[in-house]
Design an enzyme around this catalytic site. Structure first.
Site, PDB file in Angstrom:
ATOM      1  N   ASP A  77     -12.654  66.008 -32.714  1.00  0.00           N
ATOM      2  CA  ASP A  77     -11.418  66.798 -32.709  1.00  0.00           C
ATOM      3  C   ASP A  77     -10.276  65.922 -32.224  1.00  0.00           C
ATOM      4  OD1 ASP A  77      -9.396  68.687 -32.464  1.00  0.00           O
ATOM      5  OD2 ASP A  77     -10.768  70.252 -31.802  1.00  0.00           O
ATOM      6  N   ARG A  98      -6.998  66.827 -32.338  1.00  0.00           N
ATOM      7  CA  ARG A  98      -5.757  67.598 -32.194  1.00  0.00           C
ATOM      8  C   ARG A  98      -5.169  67.501 -30.790  1.00  0.00           C
ATOM      9  NH1 ARG A  98      -8.060  73.154 -34.500  1.00  0.00           N
ATOM     10  NH2 ARG A  98      -9.818  72.384 -33.300  1.00  0.00           N
TER      11      ARG A  98
END
Ligand SMILES: [Zn+2]
Length: 213
Positions: free
Chosen positions: A142, A144
């Site tokens: 991930d 983000r």
């Protein structure tokens, strides 16, 4: 939708984002009527779309969904993931509540970008799961970051949030970025035959709080 990647903020290395509200308009949808608000990060030029409904009072915790762009799910109604149905469900819940905010965050493929996501899909066709595929492409599972979203919520005068999410890492990241989350509101959609493996990976490898799989 494209062209933001090259100017993407590097995680934790920049000054806090400065968000400028660019425009606001009425947006009737199949789900209900919203206001669509355009924001731009003054430093990076990145663009954000926010759907808002009702009165956003700083005194009342606000129902908020941060939706990460998924072109294949949101636009083409792919059933490889649950993004498109989650987006619609979040809009329905905000409509039912009569107030709330949805930030459409353009971090495609958990932040790896659109074409890299298609590369990851290619690997998934060869039998790798969503996390293994990202790792093989040299990305974290991930990628983000959420500082921009916190800045947008601040610009909207929202300080306390009821967050629509199944992702404990997102909640931790938002809290770290300074957001006060008073409640997590689950956002589950029934898995289909196609999504069940993907959702199981999200649950087992990314710690998502899912009750169906
Ligand atoms: Zn998706």
């Amino acid at each position: 939708m494209a062209g933001n990647g090259d100017r993407q903020r590097v995680k934790g290395s920049d000054a806090p984002p400065r968000m400028e509200k660019v425009a606001e308009a009425r947006l009737p949808t199949e789900v209900g009527e919203f206001r669509v608000i355009g924001f731009q990060d003054v430093t990076t030029g990145r663009e954000y779309i926010v759907l808002a409904k009702g009165e956003l009072s700083p005194n009342r915790p606000c129902l908020v969904r941060i939706h990460s762009q998924c072109l294949t799910g949101d636009v083409f109604h792919s059933i490889k993931c649950d993004c498109g149905r989650q987006l619609r469900r979040a809009m329905e819940l905000i409509e039912q509540e009569g107030a709330g905010v949805l930030i459409y965050q353009q971090q495609e493929g958990r932040g790896i970008g659109l074409l890299n996501k298609i590369r990851a899909y290619e690997l998934q066709d060869q039998g790798f799961d969503t996390v293994e595929a990202n790792l093989r492409l040299g990305f974290a599972p991930d990628e983000r970051s959420y500082e921009d979203c916190v800045a947008i919520l601040r610009a909207l005068g929202i300080h306390r949030v009821r967050l629509l999410s199944n992702n404990p890492h997102k909640i931790a990241a938002l809290r770290k970025a300074g957001l006060c989350i008073v409640e997590r509101v689950p956002l589950e959609v029934e898995p289909t035959e196609e999504t069940v493996t993907y959702l199981r990976t999200k649950k087992e490898k990314l710690g998502h709080l899912l009750s169906f799989v």
